[in-house]
Motif scaffolding. Structure first.
Motif, mmCIF file in Angstrom:
data_model
loop_
_atom_site.group_PDB
_atom_site.id
_atom_site.type_symbol
_atom_site.label_atom_id
_atom_site.label_comp_id
_atom_site.label_asym_id
_atom_site.label_seq_id
_atom_site.Cartn_x
_atom_site.Cartn_y
_atom_site.Cartn_z
ATOM 1 N N LEU A 137 0.830 -1.213 0.000
ATOM 2 C CA LEU A 137 0.000 0.000 0.000
ATOM 3 C C LEU A 137 0.862 1.260 0.000
ATOM 4 O O LEU A 137 0.555 2.241 -0.681
ATOM 5 C CB LEU A 137 -0.914 0.023 1.226
ATOM 6 N N LEU A 138 1.949 1.204 0.770
ATOM 7 C CA LEU A 138 2.834 2.375 0.817
ATOM 8 C C LEU A 138 3.482 2.612 -0.548
ATOM 9 O O LEU A 138 3.542 3.737 -1.039
ATOM 10 C CB LEU A 138 3.919 2.170 1.870
ATOM 11 N N GLN A 139 3.932 1.520 -1.128
ATOM 12 C CA GLN A 139 4.541 1.625 -2.471
ATOM 13 C C GLN A 139 3.520 2.197 -3.441
ATOM 14 O O GLN A 139 3.834 3.053 -4.274
ATOM 15 C CB GLN A 139 4.923 0.236 -2.954
ATOM 16 N N ALA A 140 2.267 1.715 -3.291
ATOM 17 C CA ALA A 140 1.218 2.144 -4.216
ATOM 18 C C ALA A 140 0.934 3.638 -4.064
ATOM 19 O O ALA A 140 0.646 4.320 -5.055
ATOM 20 C CB ALA A 140 -0.053 1.335 -3.971
ATOM 21 N N VAL A 145 0.869 8.653 -7.107
ATOM 22 C CA VAL A 145 1.139 10.079 -7.304
ATOM 23 C C VAL A 145 1.920 10.289 -8.602
ATOM 24 O O VAL A 145 1.579 11.132 -9.435
ATOM 25 C CB VAL A 145 1.933 10.633 -6.099
ATOM 26 N N LEU A 146 2.957 9.470 -8.768
ATOM 27 C CA LEU A 146 3.786 9.606 -9.965
ATOM 28 C C LEU A 146 2.966 9.285 -11.219
ATOM 29 O O LEU A 146 3.039 9.991 -12.235
ATOM 30 C CB LEU A 146 4.990 8.663 -9.834
ATOM 31 N N ALA A 147 2.122 8.239 -11.114
ATOM 32 C CA ALA A 147 1.301 7.844 -12.262
ATOM 33 C C ALA A 147 0.342 8.974 -12.640
ATOM 34 O O ALA A 147 0.182 9.293 -13.827
ATOM 35 C CB ALA A 147 0.520 6.566 -11.924
ATOM 36 N N LEU A 148 -0.278 9.591 -11.620
ATOM 37 C CA LEU A 148 -1.205 10.694 -11.904
ATOM 38 C C LEU A 148 -0.471 11.852 -12.592
ATOM 39 O O LEU A 148 -0.978 12.479 -13.520
ATOM 40 C CB LEU A 148 -1.855 11.195 -10.610
ATOM 41 N N GLY A 149 0.760 12.108 -12.113
ATOM 42 C CA GLY A 149 1.570 13.183 -12.695
ATOM 43 C C GLY A 149 1.852 12.911 -14.170
ATOM 44 O O GLY A 149 1.696 13.787 -15.028
ATOM 45 N N LEU A 293 1.270 1.475 -12.493
ATOM 46 C CA LEU A 293 -0.105 1.002 -12.353
ATOM 47 C C LEU A 293 -0.126 -0.430 -11.815
ATOM 48 O O LEU A 293 -1.016 -0.805 -11.061
ATOM 49 C CB LEU A 293 -0.839 1.089 -13.694
ATOM 50 N N GLN A 294 0.896 -1.215 -12.203
ATOM 51 C CA GLN A 294 0.981 -2.586 -11.673
ATOM 52 C C GLN A 294 1.132 -2.569 -10.162
ATOM 53 O O GLN A 294 0.516 -3.357 -9.455
ATOM 54 C CB GLN A 294 2.187 -3.336 -12.271
ATOM 55 N N VAL A 295 1.971 -1.650 -9.684
ATOM 56 C CA VAL A 295 2.198 -1.565 -8.230
ATOM 57 C C VAL A 295 0.883 -1.235 -7.531
ATOM 58 O O VAL A 295 0.505 -1.851 -6.529
ATOM 59 C CB VAL A 295 3.272 -0.485 -7.910
ATOM 60 N N VAL A 296 0.151 -0.249 -8.079
ATOM 61 C CA VAL A 296 -1.121 0.145 -7.466
ATOM 62 C C VAL A 296 -2.085 -1.039 -7.521
ATOM 63 O O VAL A 296 -2.742 -1.387 -6.531
ATOM 64 C CB VAL A 296 -1.723 1.369 -8.203
ATOM 65 N N ASN A 297 -2.130 -1.690 -8.670
ATOM 66 C CA ASN A 297 -3.056 -2.799 -8.840
ATOM 67 C C ASN A 297 -2.720 -3.964 -7.916
ATOM 68 O O ASN A 297 -3.597 -4.581 -7.333
ATOM 69 C CB ASN A 297 -3.011 -3.260 -10.300
ATOM 70 N N LEU A 298 -1.417 -4.221 -7.744
ATOM 71 C CA LEU A 298 -0.994 -5.305 -6.849
ATOM 72 C C LEU A 298 -1.483 -5.069 -5.437
ATOM 73 O O LEU A 298 -1.919 -5.981 -4.749
ATOM 74 C CB LEU A 298 0.536 -5.403 -6.839
ATOM 75 N N SER A 299 -1.425 -3.790 -5.009
ATOM 76 C CA SER A 299 -1.834 -3.503 -3.633
ATOM 77 C C SER A 299 -3.346 -3.677 -3.485
ATOM 78 O O SER A 299 -3.825 -4.129 -2.456
ATOM 79 C CB SER A 299 -1.382 -2.112 -3.199
#
Ligand code: ATP
Length: 552
Positions: A137-140, A145-149, A293-299
């Motif tokens: 979750l922390l990684q996500a 933030v970076l993905a949104l940017g 996005l993979q990191v977010v999705n994994l979380s």
């Protein structure tokens, strides 16, 4: 309970400073994501400057600034790594301690009713939670933030193309998550059960070793364990496959999606030549965006997969916390213990274990409690000790009704020896002065003398410093009982309760213990002893008989 609700409950159970640290960590991670984005934007701007005004005098300065920013980014990443690891593991540690405190804070009936494998599994759950929920979750948070940017940059560059690509990718992620959701949840539930079943199996195998050897059933026990662990391995495999599948789907089908966007772009005014910069930006963006996005999705998937574990942790953490306030002053105990019309029914049972008990035990009296198996002797002792509370009637200490609040103060008067005492894997001395950080050697020696353990101490290679093994396995059954008696005598408690505590003693040792009881009684100790053997009844002031939970 949804995984998010469980997550909220788990986080809410953290101590206040632990929660603050976690917020700080989340903020730092988001700040890290913002910084990364800023750096990326600076790189893009620099390249554009170079392309626009190649050879201008500002190139050198801009390049220098960029090098400085890149080095600063490295330093910030290192600082974030240190902070994340420190705070995340600190949170994990606090969580494990919080869980253990709930286990220690249980009252006696809850403890007795619970599976012993639960607290052990809870430690595994806490670690799983740390690695499978908190860290992802922390990684996500940083990745989001970076993905949104990056997405904002692409939107600015070519809004319709970026929207089309982002829309297709989002749809792909959502569809792939829907596809694996069921397997993730099922595998997660199986793993949750598996942790507890595996620990329970190990405990049983170790605890029943003698029975297993003698009955030749060790092979069956090994097979049962193999089946439990096999189910876990399969669940874990399915979990990891289901976790990895969205990535493969998105990356392969995502390429097709991008090709579709390219085809659509090529059809716009200016054809493929005009679309080339947008295509390059999308390609670069996707290359950076997809792993994020993979990191977010994994979380998100981790939350689904650990739903069962989180639910169990949330339930454990909802139990009352251990009261760590200093022990209350001992409740005065001068005249005696009274039971007035006391009845007790165990939860889930129809028949009361005790009914209509009227009994008064004078201070300094030695009372024997006798009766057939299951007649309620131990239940009565547990009520007197305040481990159980009457369903009806009341207990009086002197003339004070024993309320729930007074129980800890009353328990300071009580020393108890059960038939199968707990013996810690430490020295004889530490077992006698159990949990006393500064053992009083004089009191230890006296307890050894009173229980006739002197011969054993003299015969052991290291005397009182000899280790007694796991659960006291290096001692005989009678020696373990005498050790437990010595532990009870070490505490100068005015009420001593012996629950078949001498059942394994030989006649000589029993006579020794009886003499010790005489001495204790001379000093004013009240003794309540549960015994089946006639010899132990000698010297008692009164014999109370129980039959089917009633005084006979
Ligand atoms: N934790 C429990 N939950 C439900 N029932 C219980 C529990 N402990 C004891 N009982 C039941 O309460 C009754 C009284 O049990 P208790 O242990 O007090 O008897 P006892 O006289 O000490 O027996 P024994 O001589 O065998 O030690 C029994 O019928 C027993 O099955």
């Amino acid at each position: 309970m949804t995984p998010l609700t469980s997550l909220r409950l788990v986080l809410a159970a953290l101590p206040a400073d632990g929660q603050r640290r976690l917020w700080l960590l989340a903020l730092a991670t988001i700040a890290g994501g913002l910084f990364e984005f800023a750096l990326l934007a600076a790189l893009v701007a620099l390249i554009r400057d170079w392309l626009d005004g190649a050879g201008s005098g500002t190139d050198g300065l801009a390049a220098l600034l960029f090098v400085a920013a890149a080095l600063a980014a490295g330093a910030i990443r290192y600082a974030l790594l240190t902070l994340t690891q420190r705070l995340a593991f600190d949170t994990g540690h606090r969580l494990i301690v919080a869980v253990q405190r709930r286990v220690l804070g249980r009252d006696w009936p809850t403890h007795v009713a619970a599976r012993t494998s639960g607290p052990l599994a809870a430690i595994e759950y806490s670690e799983q939670w740390l690695y499978s929920v908190l860290l992802p979750l922390l990684q996500a948070a940083g990745a989001a933030v970076l993905a949104l940017g990056i997405l904002a940059g692409l939107l600015w560059f070519d809004a319709p193309a970026a929207l089309a690509a982002a829309g297709l990718l989002t749809l792909l992620f959502l569809a792939s998550n829907l596809l694996v959701r069921g397997s993730l949840k099922q595998a997660g539930d199986e793993l949750g059960d598996g942790f507890e079943n595996r620990i329970a199996a190990v405990q049983e195998n170790v605890g029943a070793m003698r029975e297993l050897i003698l009955s030749g059933a060790r092979g069956q026990a090994a097979e049962r364990f193999r089946r439990i662990d096999r189910r876990m391995a399969e669940a874990r495999t399915r979990l990891l496959i289901a976790t990895g599948l969205p990535r493969i789907l998105v990356e392969s089908v995502g390429l097709v999606a991008l090709a579709l966007v390219a085809w659509w772009l090529a059809g716009r005014e200016g054809g493929i030549a005009a679309a080339l910069p947008t295509l390059a930006a999308l390609g670069l963006g996707a290359q950076r965006l997809l792993p994020l996005l993979q990191v977010v999705n994994l979380s998100v998937n981790a939350l689904t997969a650990t739903g069962a574990i989180q639910k169990r942790m949330a339930a454990l953490l909802a139990e009352p916390d251990l009261d760590l306030s200093p022990p209350p002053p001992t409740l005065p105990f001068a005249t005696g213990i009274g039971l007035e019309e006391v009845s007790f029914t165990y939860p889930g049972r129809d028949q009361p274990a005790l009914a209509g008990i009227d009994l008064h035990i004078r201070r300094g009296e030695r009372v024997a409690l006798v009766g057939p198996n299951g007649s309620g002797k131990s239940t009565l002792a547990d009520l007197v000790m305040g481990l159980l509370q009457p369903s009806h009637g009341r207990l009086l200490i002197d003339s004070t009704p024993l309320s729930r609040e007074l129980i800890p103060a009353w328990q300071r008067n009580v020393a108890h020896v059960p038939q199968a005492p707990f013996v810690a894997d430490t020295t004889l001395l530490a077992n006698i002065a159990f949990m006393d950080p500064e053992p009083d050697r004089r009191r230890v020696d006296e307890a050894v003398r009173l229980t006739g353990l002197e011969d054993l101490v003299a015969a052991l290679p290291d005397g009182l410093a000899t280790r007694v093994g796991d659960r006291g396995q290096l001692l005989s059954g009678g020696q373990r009982q005498r050790l437990a008696l010595a532990r009870a005598l070490y505490q100068p408690a005015p009420l001593l309760i012996l629950d078949e505590a001498t059942s394994a003693l030989d006649p000589g040792s029993e006579a020794h213990v009886l003499r010790a009881l005489d001495r204790l009684q001379e000093r004013g100790t009240t003794i309540l002893l549960i015994a089946h053997r006639e010899t132990m009844l000698a010297g008692c002031d009164r014999i109370v008989r129980l039959e089917s939970g009633r005084l006979a």
